[in-house]
Structure formats: structure tokens, C-alpha cells
Design a protein around this motif. Sequence first.
Motif, short mmCIF file in Angstrom:
data_model
loop_
_atom_site.label_atom_id
_atom_site.label_comp_id
_atom_site.label_asym_id
_atom_site.label_seq_id
_atom_site.Cartn_x
_atom_site.Cartn_y
_atom_site.Cartn_z
N ASP A 53 -1.80 22.72 -19.49
CA ASP A 53 -2.71 22.13 -18.50
C ASP A 53 -3.98 22.96 -18.31
OD1 ASP A 53 -1.24 19.89 -18.09
OD2 ASP A 53 -0.03 20.78 -16.49
N VAL A 54 -3.87 24.26 -18.52
CA VAL A 54 -5.07 25.11 -18.43
C VAL A 54 -6.12 24.60 -19.42
CG1 VAL A 54 -5.96 27.45 -18.95
CG2 VAL A 54 -3.86 27.16 -17.61
N ILE A 55 -5.65 24.19 -20.60
CA ILE A 55 -6.55 23.68 -21.66
C ILE A 55 -7.01 22.27 -21.32
CG2 ILE A 55 -6.61 22.99 -24.10
CD1 ILE A 55 -4.52 25.34 -24.53
N LEU A 56 -6.05 21.42 -20.96
CA LEU A 56 -6.39 20.01 -20.71
C LEU A 56 -7.33 19.86 -19.51
CD1 LEU A 56 -2.88 18.34 -21.30
CD2 LEU A 56 -4.82 18.47 -22.88
N GLU A 57 -7.19 20.76 -18.53
CA GLU A 57 -8.01 20.64 -17.32
C GLU A 57 -9.30 21.44 -17.38
OE1 GLU A 57 -7.29 18.42 -15.20
OE2 GLU A 57 -5.27 18.00 -15.98
N ASP A 58 -9.56 22.09 -18.53
CA ASP A 58 -10.82 22.85 -18.65
C ASP A 58 -11.92 21.91 -19.16
OD1 ASP A 58 -12.98 24.38 -19.34
OD2 ASP A 58 -11.87 25.82 -20.58
N PRO A 59 -12.86 21.51 -18.30
CA PRO A 59 -13.87 20.53 -18.71
C PRO A 59 -14.81 21.06 -19.80
CG PRO A 59 -14.37 21.40 -16.53
CD PRO A 59 -13.05 21.99 -16.94
N GLU A 60 -14.89 22.38 -19.91
CA GLU A 60 -15.78 22.96 -20.95
C GLU A 60 -15.14 22.97 -22.33
OE1 GLU A 60 -17.32 26.73 -19.91
OE2 GLU A 60 -18.31 25.97 -18.10
N CYS A 61 -13.83 22.83 -22.38
CA CYS A 61 -13.12 22.86 -23.66
C CYS A 61 -13.15 21.44 -24.25
CB CYS A 61 -11.70 23.35 -23.45
SG CYS A 61 -10.72 23.27 -24.95
N ARG A 62 -13.98 21.25 -25.26
CA ARG A 62 -14.21 19.89 -25.77
C ARG A 62 -13.29 19.50 -26.91
NH1 ARG A 62 -19.85 19.49 -27.84
NH2 ARG A 62 -19.07 17.47 -28.50
N CYS A 63 -12.64 20.48 -27.49
CA CYS A 63 -11.90 20.17 -28.72
C CYS A 63 -10.60 20.98 -28.80
CB CYS A 63 -12.79 20.48 -29.91
SG CYS A 63 -12.02 20.08 -31.45
N VAL A 64 -9.54 20.31 -29.22
CA VAL A 64 -8.24 20.96 -29.36
C VAL A 64 -7.87 20.98 -30.84
CG1 VAL A 64 -5.77 20.66 -28.91
CG2 VAL A 64 -7.42 20.38 -27.04
N VAL A 65 -7.50 22.17 -31.33
CA VAL A 65 -7.03 22.32 -32.72
C VAL A 65 -5.52 22.47 -32.68
CG1 VAL A 65 -7.05 23.85 -34.74
CG2 VAL A 65 -9.17 23.46 -33.46
N GLU A 66 -4.82 21.51 -33.28
CA GLU A 66 -3.34 21.58 -33.27
C GLU A 66 -2.88 22.13 -34.60
OE1 GLU A 66 0.32 21.10 -34.41
OE2 GLU A 66 -0.78 19.30 -35.05
N VAL A 67 -2.31 23.34 -34.57
CA VAL A 67 -1.78 23.97 -35.79
C VAL A 67 -0.40 24.59 -35.50
CG1 VAL A 67 -3.87 24.31 -37.17
CG2 VAL A 67 -3.38 25.90 -35.33
N MET A 68 0.40 23.85 -34.72
CA MET A 68 1.76 24.32 -34.43
C MET A 68 2.73 23.84 -35.51
SD MET A 68 2.03 23.53 -30.34
CE MET A 68 2.21 21.80 -30.66
N GLY A 69 2.43 22.65 -36.06
CA GLY A 69 3.33 22.06 -37.06
C GLY A 69 4.41 21.22 -36.40
N GLY A 70 5.12 20.43 -37.24
CA GLY A 70 6.23 19.61 -36.75
C GLY A 70 5.76 18.35 -36.04
N ILE A 71 6.71 17.52 -35.64
CA ILE A 71 6.37 16.24 -35.00
C ILE A 71 6.23 16.39 -33.48
CG2 ILE A 71 7.03 13.82 -34.69
CD1 ILE A 71 6.39 14.40 -37.58
N GLU A 72 7.27 16.87 -32.83
CA GLU A 72 7.17 17.12 -31.39
C GLU A 72 7.29 18.61 -31.12
OE1 GLU A 72 6.18 15.26 -29.12
OE2 GLU A 72 6.49 13.23 -29.87
N PRO A 73 6.50 19.13 -30.16
CA PRO A 73 5.65 18.42 -29.22
C PRO A 73 4.23 18.14 -29.73
CG PRO A 73 5.68 20.74 -28.64
CD PRO A 73 6.57 20.59 -29.84
N ALA A 74 3.98 18.38 -31.04
CA ALA A 74 2.60 18.20 -31.54
C ALA A 74 2.07 16.79 -31.24
CB ALA A 74 2.55 18.49 -33.04
N THR A 90 -6.51 18.62 -36.58
CA THR A 90 -5.19 19.15 -36.92
C THR A 90 -5.05 19.40 -38.41
OG1 THR A 90 -2.79 18.81 -36.72
CG2 THR A 90 -4.12 16.84 -37.09
N ALA A 91 -4.14 20.33 -38.74
CA ALA A 91 -3.78 20.60 -40.15
C ALA A 91 -2.38 20.07 -40.42
CB ALA A 91 -3.81 22.10 -40.40
N ASN A 92 -1.78 19.43 -39.41
CA ASN A 92 -0.35 19.10 -39.43
C ASN A 92 -0.10 17.75 -40.11
OD1 ASN A 92 2.25 18.38 -38.74
ND2 ASN A 92 2.07 19.07 -36.60
N LYS A 93 0.15 17.80 -41.41
CA LYS A 93 0.33 16.54 -42.17
C LYS A 93 1.55 15.75 -41.75
CE LYS A 93 0.89 20.46 -44.10
NZ LYS A 93 1.20 21.06 -45.34
#
Length: 372
Positions: A53-74, A90-93
Motif C-alpha cells: 500500500d505504501v507503493i499503491l498510495e504514493d501519487p508520485e510513483c507512476r510505474c510499478v516493475v513486477e519482477v517477483m515471478g510466478g502467478i500469484e501474488p504477481a 514486467t519480466a514475468n512471462k
Amino acid sequence: MKIAILGFGTVGRGVYEILQRKETNDTAQLEAAHIFIRKGKEKTLSVMTDDLDVILEDPECRCVVEVMGGIEPAHTYILKALRKGKHVVTANKAVVAAHLEEFLETARQHQVQFRFEASCAGGIPWIRSLLQAKRIDAIHTISGIFNGTANYIIDQMVKKDLDFETALTQAQAAGYAEADPSADIDGIDTANKAMISASLAFDTICTRDFPIGGIRHLQKRDLQTFLQNGCSIRLMMEARKEEDRYAIAVVPTLIARDSLEANVPDNFNLTTLVGSTLGELKLYGQGAGALPTGNAVVSDLIAIARNEWDDAFVNHHLHYDASLLKGDYLLRENDRYQVYHDVTPQWMADRYREAMTGDAGAFWAKIPAKGE
Ligand SMILES: NC(=O)C1=CN([C@@H]2O[C@H](COP(=O)(O)OP(=O)(O)OC[C@H]3O[C@@H](n4cnc5c(N)ncnc54)[C@H](OP(=O)(O)O)[C@@H]3O)[C@@H](O)[C@H]2O)C=CC1
Ligand SMILES: N[C@@H](CC=O)C(=O)O
């Protein structure tokens, strides 16, 4: 542009390093404002958080890079970020192959971008090239080597006489392999990339019901036999479209020793598209690893920062038709090789499954058609 990185493993660190280096004006504009890590992990950098939520609620953060891998919670986190009006890279194929349509549609609804260049062929600008070629041409074939780990294993087995397990361990140590390397050696990772690539190339949502082969049972003596016959082997994917039909297969494939594919070394990939006016286009580069993959992620971030948008995705309905990929195949069963001519990869995959009931180490591969 302030970004958040979800997952700080091989690729997350690669992205972070490229942003820290600030080698160009474009990368200097990008700031890793948040790095999301698992609860309970030590926060070694001040930007680390275990609260999404710190990330989702930060209005200045315009972009999220998802590089955790896997299906959930990605999957859930990507949707949350898009619905909060944040661009996602994302890099998560695995997650892209499973949810491409949903991600593109959610991004469209919220007028943000969903980009995934790094999901296919690491540092090669494959998706960008495919989308550009598609502006002009009908793409009717895509193919190539899309897995760095499998390529590394085969290359090391041939050049350094390593056994399969040692080569795989080295690929894992170098950061090439998936968290579960079965995905690499059983062809699943290549299949994910094939689904993503073919969906984009053919403007359809490809489903996973296509034959997938791997290199788990490849033995040194197979390699010697192939070499004696003037061939090398690579884990390849091939996808074709004709009118309203398409087919995909992921199969270890024998190729002439003097072909480009046969000479792809280490963790490199070689990807090919065939367009109606362009003809054959081949792209070569590192298919795995922290910095090449980080480079592909950062190229997407720069496109977003520059407000560059890709062409909209169109969804045609195509039927799967395995006969588009008919060919000749080899099966090693109980130490004997047998060749099957002019069969579909689907038929061959079924024949292989049958062989496996009596010989758990059986192996199959596509072989060049006569005259190839
Ligand atoms: N490695 C490569 O060369 C390439 C990888 N990719 C893709 O990029 C993605 C990342 O791969 P890679 O960096 O190699 O994988 P790693 O396993 O090295 O890194 C993943 C990181 O994400 C963290 N993580 C996983 N799940 C969670 C979670 N629920 N909450 C917080 N953190 C989490 C992991 O933490 P922990 O260690 O605690 O599990 C780890 O630090 C994958 O989808 C992969 O397929 C794409 C192209 C190339
Ligand atoms: N495990 C993958 C990583 C990149 O996509 C590979 O080896 O190609």
C-alpha cells in the motif's frame, strides 16, 4: 519518473543497478523510489518496504516493475497497480502468458500502459521488433531459441563436455534459470514466451494446448550421435499462421551444424520472424541474466517516461491446427532411435508419452526434413 520495483532478485537488482549507473539522460530521469520485499526480510536500502500500500498510495510513483515471478501474488499486484492508475512493466512471462488479455484490457480501461519486453528473450528487443514489423507486414511464422538456460546447458555439454546436472547448476548460479528450473529444461518457459509472442504476432489469444518438449532427458551420447550426423540440437519454438488457423510447438530440434541457430552460445537466444515483405528477420542477444534483462525492463520504463504507446492489441479468433507444423521427428526409446515422417508435433508428443511408460528416459526431437 519515480518507480517501484516488486522483487529484488536477479532481475530486480539488474534494473536497480542500471538506474543507479545513470549512464544516459533517459536513465537519469528514472528513480527507484520503492523496492518491495517479503515481510521479515532485512531492509538493506532505505527505499525498501514490505507494505504494498505504501507503493499503491504514493501519487508520485507512476510505474510499478513486477519482477517477483510466478502467478500469484504477481497477478493480483499487477491488477492492483493498473487499477490505481500506475503503468506496469514486467519480466514475468508465466503471469503474462496466463493473463495477457486481462492485463491489456485493465490497462486500457485505466489509460495506463502494460509493457512486458523483458518477458521474451531477455535483452533482445523482440516484442518491440515484432510490433513494429506487424505495422507493415502480416507475420506468418515466428521461431527460434528463447531459453538461455537450455541453450547454456546444451552448449556447455558440447563444448566443455559437462554433464547435464553440472551445466544446469552453473546456469542457476549465473542467474539464468527460473526459480524452479524445470520450467527451463521441460520447455514450459519457452512455451510461455511462445504464447506471448504468437498472441502478439497473430493478433489472437493463444491457449496452452500445444505440444511442449524439453531437454531433461538429453544425453551426451545423443549429442555425439547428432554431431556424427552433421547436426546440433537446440530447444526451439515454432509458431505458424495460415488464414484463420495457427499452430505452436516447443520441441528440441536438430539443425545443421553450420546454421546460425546451431552456433548460438551460452545464455544467448536467436529469435526469428517472417513477414510478408520483410522476409526473415533474426535477432540475437543474451536471453537471460540480470543486466540484459534489466536493460529490457528499463527500455520499457523509458518508453513510458517518453509517453510512447504501442499499437492497440486486436483480438481475432484463430483455430489451432497442428497440421501446420507437420514434420519429421526422432524418438529414442530403449536406446534405439526411430524416425517418424510427416507427423504433427501433437501426434509425436502423444507417441513420446506412450514411450515414456516403458522408458522413463526416452527423448524426442524434430529433425530437418530431407533437403533442409
Ligand atoms: N533471471 C533471468 O535471466 C530472467 C528472469 N525473468 C523473469 O523475471 C522474474 C524474476 O526473475 P529473477 O529475478 O530471476 O528471480 P529471483 O528468484 O532471482 O528474484 C525474485 C525476487 O522476488 C522476490 N519475491 C518473490 N515473491 C515475492 C513476494 N510474494 N513478495 C515479495 N518478494 C517476492 C524473491 O524473494 P525471495 O528470494 O525471498 O523468494 C526474489 O528476491 C521472473 O518472472 C522470471 O521469469 C525474465 C527474463 C530473464
Ligand atoms: N530462465 C529464463 C530466463 C529468461 O527468460 C531463460 O533461461 O531463458
